[in-house]
Design a protein around this motif. Structure first.
Motif, PDB file in Angstrom:
ATOM      1  N   HIS A   1      70.199 -29.251 -84.600  1.00  0.00           N
ATOM      2  CA  HIS A   1      71.555 -28.758 -84.397  1.00  0.00           C
ATOM      3  C   HIS A   1      72.566 -29.799 -84.869  1.00  0.00           C
ATOM      4  CE1 HIS A   1      69.522 -25.949 -81.550  1.00  0.00           C
ATOM      5  NE2 HIS A   1      70.408 -25.138 -82.084  1.00  0.00           N
TER       6      HIS A   1
ATOM      7  N   SER B   1      77.952 -29.623 -81.978  1.00  0.00           N
ATOM      8  CA  SER B   1      77.947 -28.160 -81.853  1.00  0.00           C
ATOM      9  C   SER B   1      77.515 -27.752 -80.454  1.00  0.00           C
ATOM     10  CB  SER B   1      77.043 -27.518 -82.906  1.00  0.00           C
ATOM     11  OG  SER B   1      75.692 -27.922 -82.761  1.00  0.00           O
TER      12      SER B   1
ATOM     13  N   GLN C   1      84.308 -24.931 -85.900  1.00  0.00           N
ATOM     14  CA  GLN C   1      83.430 -26.044 -85.554  1.00  0.00           C
ATOM     15  C   GLN C   1      84.046 -27.325 -86.085  1.00  0.00           C
ATOM     16  OE1 GLN C   1      80.495 -26.323 -83.709  1.00  0.00           O
ATOM     17  NE2 GLN C   1      80.903 -28.498 -84.029  1.00  0.00           N
TER      18      GLN C   1
END
Length: 286
Positions: A74, A78, A92
């Motif tokens: 990941h 995040s 993001q």
């Protein structure tokens, strides 16, 4: 209904002269159909504080950002449980660690069900002093939980971490914060600190770190930072930051002012390469 700050709204309405479209095709994203893969070259000029904006339609589940390394980890900073629904755009924001990973490996955007029409790289914000674990906008209402993958705090030199700061737009301190690690306490996780252990600063709540807390935070598989607005209005949480000592040591320096660190996995171990020196996930020199 989810709210955004006036600053965020103004930024969204102003055309960004540095806007870059890094994906412009229409694709249905699902576990069966696969995700969107954006090569590392698209992030050659990316900077900490910028944001990736994913425009989507027909969403009915969550969205995930993954680095295209050997393990498809990941993206640092995040969120787990990043739910999206219907039509909209998901932002993001990029930490230094995220930028390093994207420049080294590129990005995959994946999820259970949505159609992506465009992905943009836009200017966002200036990061706070310290090691930014996460930055963005998270709406804290009644028992709202911001869940962060371990990748966001991998590579921290924990010997230099003195406090955990939780920044918000609440303009008050009479709300609940719980710092829960790994899982809910009923499922084997641990609530290691709450607002009673914190002090209020200008725009943030600060948790001093003991050796025991440093170890638990460093070894956790994820952080779950829970909020309850109590009697006041709901508010945005904007940054989760580790305050770092200014003095130099033998471990890796992870302040936002430092750059050019590259993270990768070797034989299942996270390696940080900075200025030709190799460090492990805790910032110790190898």
């Amino acid at each position: 209904m989810k709210k955004i700050s006036l600053v965020a709204l103004f930024a969204a309405l102003v055309m960004n002269v540095n806007a870059t479209d890094i994906y412009t095709e229409s694709k249905h994203v699902s576990w069966d159909d696969g995700g969107i893969q954006i090569p590392k070259e698209a992030f050659a000029e990316a900077q900490p504080g910028q944001k990736i904006v994913v425009n989507y339609t027909g969403a009915s589940d969550g969205i995930e950002f993954k680095v295209m390394n050997a393990n498809f980890d990941h993206l640092a900073g995040s969120r787990e449980a990043a739910w999206i629904n219907g039509d909209g755009a998901f932002e993001q924001f990029l930490t230094q660690s995220a930028v390093d990973s994207l420049k080294a490996h590129g990005l995959e955007i994946i999820g259970a069900n949505f159609t992506c029409s465009k992905v943009e790289l836009l200017d966002g914000r200036t990061l706070k002093d310290g090691f930014t674990v996460w930055t963005g906008f998270f709406w804290a209402d009644e028992w709202s939980t911001l869940e962060l993958y371990w990748n966001g705090y991998a590579g921290v030199d924990w010997s230099k971490a003195t406090a955990l700061r939780i920044y918000s737009e609440a303009n008050r301190s009479d709300f609940v914060i719980n710092v829960i690690l790994n899982a809910w306490p009923d499922n084997g996780g641990e609530n290691v600190a709450n607002h009673e252990a914190m002090t209020a600063g200008e725009g943030y709540m600060e948790l001093p770190l003991t050796d025991e807390l440093r170890t638990k935070l460093a070894e956790a598989s994820k952080w779950m930072i829970q909020f309850n607005k109590e009697a006041g209005a709901a508010f945005n949480v904007t940054d989760i930051v580790l305050v770092m000592q200014e003095n130099q040591g033998t471990g890796i320096d992870n302040t936002n002012a430092q750059a050019n660190a590259v993270k990768f996995f070797e034989n299942g171990q996270l390696i940080i390469l900075k200025n030709g020196v190799r460090y492990n996930a805790l910032g110790a020199q190898l």
